[in-house]
Design a protein around this motif. Sequence first.
Motif, PDB file in Angstrom:
ATOM      1  N   ASN A  95      -7.452  -2.050  13.981  1.00  0.00           N
ATOM      2  CA  ASN A  95      -7.627  -1.995  12.017  1.00  0.00           C
ATOM      3  C   ASN A  95      -6.715  -1.307  11.697  1.00  0.00           C
ATOM      4  O   ASN A  95      -6.197  -0.374  11.823  1.00  0.00           O
ATOM      5  CB  ASN A  95      -9.344  -0.996  12.347  1.00  0.00           C
ATOM      6  CG  ASN A  95     -10.089  -1.711  12.549  1.00  0.00           C
ATOM      7  OD1 ASN A  95     -10.647  -3.445  12.751  1.00  0.00           O
ATOM      8  ND2 ASN A  95     -11.433  -1.329  12.949  1.00  0.00           N
ATOM      9  N   GLY A  96      -6.715  -1.428  10.049  1.00  0.00           N
ATOM     10  CA  GLY A  96      -5.154  -1.102   9.540  1.00  0.00           C
ATOM     11  C   GLY A  96      -4.035  -1.074   9.628  1.00  0.00           C
ATOM     12  O   GLY A  96      -3.325  -0.247   8.932  1.00  0.00           O
TER      13      GLY A  96
ATOM     14  N   ARG B 131       0.937  -1.575   0.074  1.00  0.00           N
ATOM     15  CA  ARG B 131       0.093   0.432  -0.290  1.00  0.00           C
ATOM     16  C   ARG B 131       0.871   1.254  -0.317  1.00  0.00           C
ATOM     17  O   ARG B 131       0.765   2.496   0.356  1.00  0.00           O
ATOM     18  CB  ARG B 131      -1.129  -0.001   1.234  1.00  0.00           C
ATOM     19  CG  ARG B 131      -1.853  -1.315   0.906  1.00  0.00           C
ATOM     20  CD  ARG B 131      -3.220  -1.208   1.189  1.00  0.00           C
ATOM     21  NE  ARG B 131      -4.335  -2.153   1.281  1.00  0.00           N
ATOM     22  CZ  ARG B 131      -4.979  -2.816   0.094  1.00  0.00           C
ATOM     23  NH1 ARG B 131      -4.979  -1.791  -0.798  1.00  0.00           N
ATOM     24  NH2 ARG B 131      -5.756  -3.437   0.402  1.00  0.00           N
TER      25      ARG B 131
END
Length: 153
Positions: free
Chosen positions: A32-33, A12
């Motif tokens: 999260n993430g 990413r």
Amino acid sequence: MRLKHFIGKKIRGYMNLNVTFRESITFLIGINGSGKTTLLKLLSGLLSPSYIDLAEIEFTEIHLECERLSDSKTFTISASKKENRMFLEYNDISSNKKISNEILIINPYLDKRYYNRRESVDFERLNRLIIEFEELEIVNQIKNIKTPLFLGL
């Protein structure tokens, strides 16, 4: 097959992952993430193998080390991206079998921002690339490997 180790670089665009898998069951835990789902998609992309999973996620290099359960021999599956090309490699260290292929990458259709700006998506070109990917020697080699089970909760 048993997964041993995964290394991913610039996933990413910013994330580096280095995961060592346990002998039997490995749980991925994180906020999260933190990359749990991305890791699973990349593993699926390498082991299925899946053009969509590999083309859709930005990375510079991913590398998976595995062990065959039948003879405990190690092999690796890797992918790297440079410009609009993806390079795939299967390397069976014990038998000196090495397969390398490359394929064009198109992925703007997967980016919602791009899709909203353009009304037409070149699905015909995408389908041709998926068919070309499915016919690669490395894809056929990987499809003959018994893969582990992944469960998502």
